[in-house]
Design a protein around this motif. Structure first.
Motif, short mmCIF file in Angstrom:
data_model
loop_
_atom_site.label_atom_id
_atom_site.label_comp_id
_atom_site.label_asym_id
_atom_site.label_seq_id
_atom_site.Cartn_x
_atom_site.Cartn_y
_atom_site.Cartn_z
N ARG A 1 -3.76 -1.86 8.35
CA ARG A 1 -3.78 -1.93 6.89
C ARG A 1 -4.99 -1.20 6.31
O ARG A 1 -4.89 -0.52 5.29
CB ARG A 1 -3.77 -3.39 6.43
CG ARG A 1 -2.42 -4.05 6.58
CD ARG A 1 -2.39 -5.45 5.96
NE ARG A 1 -1.33 -6.23 6.56
CZ ARG A 1 -1.48 -7.05 7.61
NH1 ARG A 1 -2.66 -7.24 8.16
NH2 ARG A 1 -0.44 -7.70 8.09
N GLU B 1 3.12 2.79 7.22
CA GLU B 1 4.02 1.90 6.49
C GLU B 1 5.20 1.50 7.37
O GLU B 1 5.63 0.35 7.38
CB GLU B 1 4.51 2.55 5.20
CG GLU B 1 3.46 2.57 4.12
CD GLU B 1 3.90 3.29 2.86
OE1 GLU B 1 4.86 4.11 2.93
OE2 GLU B 1 3.28 3.08 1.81
N LEU C 1 3.99 -1.02 9.93
CA LEU C 1 3.66 -2.32 9.34
C LEU C 1 4.85 -3.04 8.73
O LEU C 1 4.77 -4.23 8.42
CB LEU C 1 2.56 -2.16 8.29
CG LEU C 1 1.19 -1.79 8.83
CD1 LEU C 1 0.26 -1.37 7.69
CD2 LEU C 1 0.59 -2.95 9.62
#
Length: 138
Positions: free
Chosen positions: A90, A109, A112
């Motif tokens: 992150r 992205e 995650l």
């Protein structure tokens, strides 16, 4: 050129000037052409109109210096190195967004994004199928 010689060296391509970058107190040394692959860093480099003046130039970026190591690695190789933890991913995603590195942002992205879980009954069947069956003794 000799067959084993690098064609770029044979053509005497000028090397990009070396730039010293201080990111949040962490020092890095790289080439201007490497940094210029990031639109954000290219804007900082473009602030100096004379390319020769960029040689040996020092830049300061008021960002987190630790994840910049992975940003710089991406700029050099175009390969995504994923940090060990989701929290570090992150943090890297925030930095990749700041440096406007769309391919790195997309990869992070995707990494995650929550992965769909199989229904419990599917997992239970898989566990039962993989269980070792014991035969009675004797």
């Amino acid at each position: 050129p000799r067959p084993t010689e690098d064609p770029k060296r044979a053509m005497k391509m000028p090397a990009s000037p070396i730039v010293y970058v201080d990111v949040g107190g962490v020092a890095y040394k790289t080439r201007a052409a490497t940094l210029a692959q990031s639109p954000t860093l290219a804007d900082l480099l473009d602030a100096e109109p004379d390319a020769d003046a960029a040689a040996g130039r020092h830049l300061f970026v008021d960002r987190d210096g630790e994840p910049f190591r992975l940003v710089l690695s991406f700029l050099r190789t175009r390969r995504v190195e994923l940090p060990a933890s989701r929290d570090e991913c992150r943090r890297l995603l925030c930095e990749a967004s700041f440096y406007r590195l769309a391919p790195l942002v997309a990869a992070l992205e995707d990494h995650l994004a929550p992965k769909p879980r199989k229904p419990w009954w599917t997992r239970a069947r898989e566990c039962a199928a993989s269980a070792v069956k014991k035969e009675p003794l004797g």
